[in-house]
Design a protein around this motif. Structure first.
Motif, PDB file in Angstrom:
ATOM      1  N   CYS A 207       0.821  -1.211   0.000  1.00  0.00           N
ATOM      2  CA  CYS A 207       0.000   0.000   0.000  1.00  0.00           C
ATOM      3  C   CYS A 207       0.858   1.265   0.000  1.00  0.00           C
ATOM      4  N   VAL A 208       1.772   1.348   0.974  1.00  0.00           N
ATOM      5  CA  VAL A 208       2.598   2.553   1.089  1.00  0.00           C
ATOM      6  C   VAL A 208       3.618   2.632  -0.046  1.00  0.00           C
ATOM      7  N   GLY A 209       4.159   1.471  -0.456  1.00  0.00           N
ATOM      8  CA  GLY A 209       5.133   1.448  -1.552  1.00  0.00           C
ATOM      9  C   GLY A 209       4.609   2.106  -2.821  1.00  0.00           C
ATOM     10  N   PRO A 210       3.466   1.635  -3.364  1.00  0.00           N
ATOM     11  CA  PRO A 210       2.898   2.284  -4.548  1.00  0.00           C
ATOM     12  C   PRO A 210       2.562   3.757  -4.308  1.00  0.00           C
ATOM     13  N   PHE A 211       2.143   4.089  -3.075  1.00  0.00           N
ATOM     14  CA  PHE A 211       1.819   5.485  -2.763  1.00  0.00           C
ATOM     15  C   PHE A 211       3.049   6.380  -2.893  1.00  0.00           C
ATOM     16  N   ILE A 212       4.197   5.882  -2.467  1.00  0.00           N
ATOM     17  CA  ILE A 212       5.448   6.650  -2.598  1.00  0.00           C
ATOM     18  C   ILE A 212       5.769   6.879  -4.071  1.00  0.00           C
ATOM     19  N   PHE A 213       5.592   5.834  -4.897  1.00  0.00           N
ATOM     20  CA  PHE A 213       5.824   5.986  -6.338  1.00  0.00           C
ATOM     21  C   PHE A 213       4.874   7.028  -6.929  1.00  0.00           C
ATOM     22  N   ILE A 214       3.618   6.994  -6.502  1.00  0.00           N
ATOM     23  CA  ILE A 214       2.643   7.970  -6.984  1.00  0.00           C
ATOM     24  C   ILE A 214       3.084   9.391  -6.645  1.00  0.00           C
ATOM     25  N   MET A 215       3.542   9.587  -5.418  1.00  0.00           N
ATOM     26  CA  MET A 215       3.995  10.907  -4.993  1.00  0.00           C
ATOM     27  C   MET A 215       5.201  11.365  -5.802  1.00  0.00           C
ATOM     28  N   VAL A 216       6.133  10.449  -6.071  1.00  0.00           N
ATOM     29  CA  VAL A 216       7.317  10.789  -6.874  1.00  0.00           C
ATOM     30  C   VAL A 216       6.903  11.202  -8.283  1.00  0.00           C
ATOM     31  N   PHE A 217       5.986  10.435  -8.876  1.00  0.00           N
ATOM     32  CA  PHE A 217       5.517  10.766 -10.223  1.00  0.00           C
ATOM     33  C   PHE A 217       4.846  12.132 -10.254  1.00  0.00           C
ATOM     34  N   TYR A 218       4.047  12.436  -9.228  1.00  0.00           N
ATOM     35  CA  TYR A 218       3.347  13.723  -9.228  1.00  0.00           C
ATOM     36  C   TYR A 218       4.269  14.893  -8.914  1.00  0.00           C
ATOM     37  N   PHE A 219       5.296  14.682  -8.114  1.00  0.00           N
ATOM     38  CA  PHE A 219       6.301  15.725  -7.923  1.00  0.00           C
ATOM     39  C   PHE A 219       6.999  16.029  -9.251  1.00  0.00           C
ATOM     40  N   HIS A 220       7.250  14.966 -10.023  1.00  0.00           N
ATOM     41  CA  HIS A 220       7.865  15.135 -11.343  1.00  0.00           C
ATOM     42  C   HIS A 220       6.921  15.868 -12.287  1.00  0.00           C
TER      43      HIS A 220
END
Length: 311
Positions: A207-220
């Motif tokens: 759950c948290v792992g994919p959420f971190i990826f989502i946050m990284v993508f949106y920061f980009h």
């Protein structure tokens, strides 16, 4: 079924929302309407995304996969909830309980991973618009859509197997409307420490792992959009991500609150209603109302149907 010659429980009792007393019938009607709207709305989204030529784009392909997953996700828990709201005997078999646990955990983890894949797709569309169609080929889209299902199955299988290794000697009453991890752990008469630790690790990874990826993508994405000079260009770039961002925020907002903590609470079943009923109910409206192409396609179909059936 007997586990290690110590498990004597043959079935579980799901209390669901028995505490609502006379309001259970009203609650049944509300949940039923939301369930039917959710299934119908997601089916319409799938049909539109797969049949209309204007929607034959990677983004809508992923939306159609997400809609299919939403239908499966709500079908795991809501039908049983509806039955328990109108019957006195709220039983679920031992095998049925753990089957529901596996499917719910698997589809939940699959949704987390799929939301990350959709964020990657939007990141690619915003940051490499000229090469986007060449990179996101049909083959790559299918591969990216399949990965979350394998990921989710693994994330669902691991905690389920650990839970099956526990002993259940009684009581068998679950203060929830479906077989979830924490309520089942609380019923175990053996040491559930290893199961609780595994659940926390799987929840963090799945759950948290994919959420971190989502946050990284949106920061980009935000960084790329900040470099666009025109207001129109910024608005257009953000508009392609708005639906996904709203859905992700609604889903993760409640899931993280419930599953970061290994212990269950009497309020968990009410929080669970949000991401198992309310959010899936809202998702078709979010994608329809926040997406110009889908909204236009629905408008055209409604106009065509009106003129076809009008005298």
């Amino acid at each position: 079924m007997e586990e290690g010659n110590k498990t004597s429980v043959k079935e579980f009792i799901l209390l669901s929302f028995s505490d609502l007393n006379d309001f259970q019938i009203l609650f049944f009607i509300v949940i039923l309407v939301m369930y039917l709207v959710c299934v119908f709305g997601n089916l319409v989204t799938i049909i539109l995304a797969r049949t209309l030529s204007s929607l034959q784009l990677p983004m809508y392909f992923f939306i159609s996969v997400f809609s299919a997953l939403e239908i499966l996700f709500v079908c795991v828990t809501i039908p049983k909830l509806l039955v328990n709201l109108i019957v006195d005997e709220k039983y679920i078999s031992f095998a049925g309980c753990f089957t529901q646990l596996f499917m719910y955990s698997s589809f939940g983890a699959t949704e987390c991973c799929l939301l990350a894949v959709m964020a990657f797709d939007r990141d690619l569309a915003v940051n490499t618009p000229l090469h986007y169609r060449n990179i996101m080929t049909e083959e790559l889209c299918v591969e990216l859509a399949v990965i979350p299902w394998f990921f989710g199955s693994g994330m669902g299988l691991i905690p389920t197997m650990f839970m099956l290794n526990l002993d259940y000697c009684g009581p068998n009453i679950i203060n929830h409307f479906f077989c979830d991890l924490a309520p089942l752990q609380n019923l175990s008469c053996s040491d559930a420490l290893s199961s609780q630790l595994t659940t926390s690790i799987v929840a963090a990874f799945g759950c948290v792992g994919p959420f971190i990826f989502i946050m990284v993508f949106y920061f980009h994405i935000v960084y790329a959009v900040s470099k666009i000079r025109s207001v129109e260009g910024k608005t257009k770039s953000f508009s392609t991500c708005s639906s996904h961002l709203i859905v992700t925020s609604l889903f993760y907002g409640t899931v993280i609150i419930v599953y970061i903590r290994p212990r269950s609470s009497q309020h968990d079943k009410y929080l669970a209603l949000i991401y198992t009923v309310v959010v899936p109910f809202l998702n078709p409206f979010i994608y329809a109302l926040r997406n110009k192409e889908i909204k236009l396609a629905l408008t055209n179909i409604c106009h065509h149907s009106f003129y076809q059936w009008s005298p």
